[in-house]
Motif scaffolding. Sequence first.
Motif, PDB file in Angstrom:
ATOM      1  N   LEU A 201      33.827  73.588  43.952  1.00  0.00           N
ATOM      2  CA  LEU A 201      33.506  72.538  44.916  1.00  0.00           C
ATOM      3  C   LEU A 201      33.699  71.149  44.289  1.00  0.00           C
ATOM      4  O   LEU A 201      34.232  70.237  44.925  1.00  0.00           O
ATOM      5  N   VAL A 202      33.272  71.007  43.035  1.00  0.00           N
ATOM      6  CA  VAL A 202      33.415  69.731  42.318  1.00  0.00           C
ATOM      7  C   VAL A 202      34.880  69.347  42.214  1.00  0.00           C
ATOM      8  O   VAL A 202      35.262  68.203  42.484  1.00  0.00           O
ATOM      9  N   ASP A 203      35.727  70.303  41.835  1.00  0.00           N
ATOM     10  CA  ASP A 203      37.161  70.026  41.690  1.00  0.00           C
ATOM     11  C   ASP A 203      37.803  69.722  43.036  1.00  0.00           C
ATOM     12  O   ASP A 203      38.647  68.818  43.146  1.00  0.00           O
ATOM     13  N   LYS A 204      37.415  70.462  44.054  1.00  0.00           N
ATOM     14  CA  LYS A 204      38.046  70.312  45.371  1.00  0.00           C
ATOM     15  C   LYS A 204      37.757  68.948  45.981  1.00  0.00           C
ATOM     16  O   LYS A 204      38.640  68.332  46.589  1.00  0.00           O
ATOM     17  N   TYR A 205      36.512  68.461  45.813  1.00  0.00           N
ATOM     18  CA  TYR A 205      36.113  67.208  46.467  1.00  0.00           C
ATOM     19  C   TYR A 205      35.850  66.076  45.466  1.00  0.00           C
ATOM     20  O   TYR A 205      35.302  65.044  45.847  1.00  0.00           O
ATOM     21  N   ASP A 206      36.256  66.278  44.210  1.00  0.00           N
ATOM     22  CA  ASP A 206      36.132  65.233  43.181  1.00  0.00           C
ATOM     23  C   ASP A 206      34.697  64.719  43.101  1.00  0.00           C
ATOM     24  O   ASP A 206      34.431  63.538  43.282  1.00  0.00           O
ATOM     25  N   LEU A 207      33.760  65.614  42.809  1.00  0.00           N
ATOM     26  CA  LEU A 207      32.331  65.291  42.817  1.00  0.00           C
ATOM     27  C   LEU A 207      31.761  65.039  41.423  1.00  0.00           C
ATOM     28  O   LEU A 207      30.550  65.006  41.247  1.00  0.00           O
ATOM     29  N   GLY A 208      32.621  64.848  40.441  1.00  0.00           N
ATOM     30  CA  GLY A 208      32.146  64.785  39.068  1.00  0.00           C
ATOM     31  C   GLY A 208      31.614  63.451  38.600  1.00  0.00           C
ATOM     32  O   GLY A 208      31.347  63.264  37.419  1.00  0.00           O
ATOM     33  N   ASP A 209      31.426  62.475  39.513  1.00  0.00           N
ATOM     34  CA  ASP A 209      30.979  61.144  39.072  1.00  0.00           C
ATOM     35  C   ASP A 209      29.466  60.951  39.147  1.00  0.00           C
ATOM     36  O   ASP A 209      28.955  59.880  38.839  1.00  0.00           O
ATOM     37  N   GLY A 210      28.718  61.975  39.568  1.00  0.00           N
ATOM     38  CA  GLY A 210      27.267  61.857  39.624  1.00  0.00           C
ATOM     39  C   GLY A 210      26.727  61.408  40.963  1.00  0.00           C
ATOM     40  O   GLY A 210      25.526  61.564  41.233  1.00  0.00           O
ATOM     41  N   HIS A 211      27.578  60.853  41.817  1.00  0.00           N
ATOM     42  CA  HIS A 211      27.098  60.359  43.113  1.00  0.00           C
ATOM     43  C   HIS A 211      26.622  61.509  43.998  1.00  0.00           C
ATOM     44  O   HIS A 211      25.675  61.345  44.778  1.00  0.00           O
ATOM     45  N   TRP A 237      31.482  64.017  52.680  1.00  0.00           N
ATOM     46  CA  TRP A 237      32.592  64.496  51.851  1.00  0.00           C
ATOM     47  C   TRP A 237      33.615  65.315  52.645  1.00  0.00           C
ATOM     48  O   TRP A 237      34.501  65.917  52.050  1.00  0.00           O
ATOM     49  N   LYS A 238      33.445  65.319  53.996  1.00  0.00           N
ATOM     50  CA  LYS A 238      34.394  66.016  54.876  1.00  0.00           C
ATOM     51  C   LYS A 238      34.587  67.481  54.449  1.00  0.00           C
ATOM     52  O   LYS A 238      35.688  67.987  54.299  1.00  0.00           O
ATOM     53  N   MET A 239      33.451  68.158  54.248  1.00  0.00           N
ATOM     54  CA  MET A 239      33.451  69.562  53.816  1.00  0.00           C
ATOM     55  C   MET A 239      33.357  70.497  55.015  1.00  0.00           C
ATOM     56  O   MET A 239      32.971  70.089  56.116  1.00  0.00           O
ATOM     57  N   GLU A 240      33.648  71.764  54.741  1.00  0.00           N
ATOM     58  CA  GLU A 240      33.283  72.806  55.688  1.00  0.00           C
ATOM     59  C   GLU A 240      31.760  72.946  55.653  1.00  0.00           C
ATOM     60  O   GLU A 240      31.121  72.666  54.629  1.00  0.00           O
TER      61      GLU A 240
END
Length: 286
Positions: A201-211, A237-240
């Motif tokens: 999920l982190v890789d798919k939506y670029d979530l690695g910045d802590g936000h 994050w425009k997720m499913e």
Amino acid sequence: EAAQEEGGDRGGAATEEAVAKEEVKVCDGIPLLKEATEHKETANGLFKRKKFHEAMKAYEQGLEVLNRSNEFRMLADERDKTDALKAVIWCNIALCRIHQDLYDRAIDAATECLRLDKENTKALHRRSQAHEKLGQLEEALSDSTKLKKLGDGHLNAKESEEEERRREQLWERLQKENRAIDEVAKAQEPYWMMRDRFNVLVDKYDLGDGHFFLMVARWLIMDDDKDITVERTRKQWKMEKSEAEFGVKWIKMGLEAKAHEPDVKAIIASATQAKLQLAEQKAKES
């Protein structure tokens, strides 16, 4: 007619040559470097007087000056000096933001510095400290380890020893955190399977910045219904929906496992206060 055509060709060629010359603009970097350095020195003075907000503004003015050259060509030596000065300024901005407890933005500033100077040890150190303040222990340890590989750079012998102790503490805290999360997850999906799924999920939506952690954690505390948090997460994050549900579930587990950590306590306290203020405002409006 042939003469006219020939003249027309010459005129067209001349116009193209003039346009080409106009497009190739070379920026004189010396005045920009001088002006930006003056802003940096002003900011340094403000920082020494602990006027961190004013110092940050002065540093940002220095960046604005240097950014005037972005659309133009420069002599290679002047471009190198411009990038080097940008890196120094971004690194100083990171320190200002740490002193203002703006840890996410400190990470952003340090990252900008490292984009320009990947071996800037001050930026690595400051980004590691900011990650630690946000409870992002893996990232904090990673940056500190990179710092060690570079010989601890700017740190003196005593500071280097302190940093080594800090690395050991980060490692111990990380192991303790992982064990705590594992305990929370025992009755649910196996922890390592969940972790792998979250990393996807982190890789798919670029979530690695802590936000992601910070925002979802606040929403979990402020929202009266977890479904509201799931919907917020999905839209942000425009997720499913299933992805948002899992992401919220993972953050909730993390909150429960790390509730004793000072940084998580601070997030919980801040969100709780914001929820109370929002309730008071709604009461006044009604």
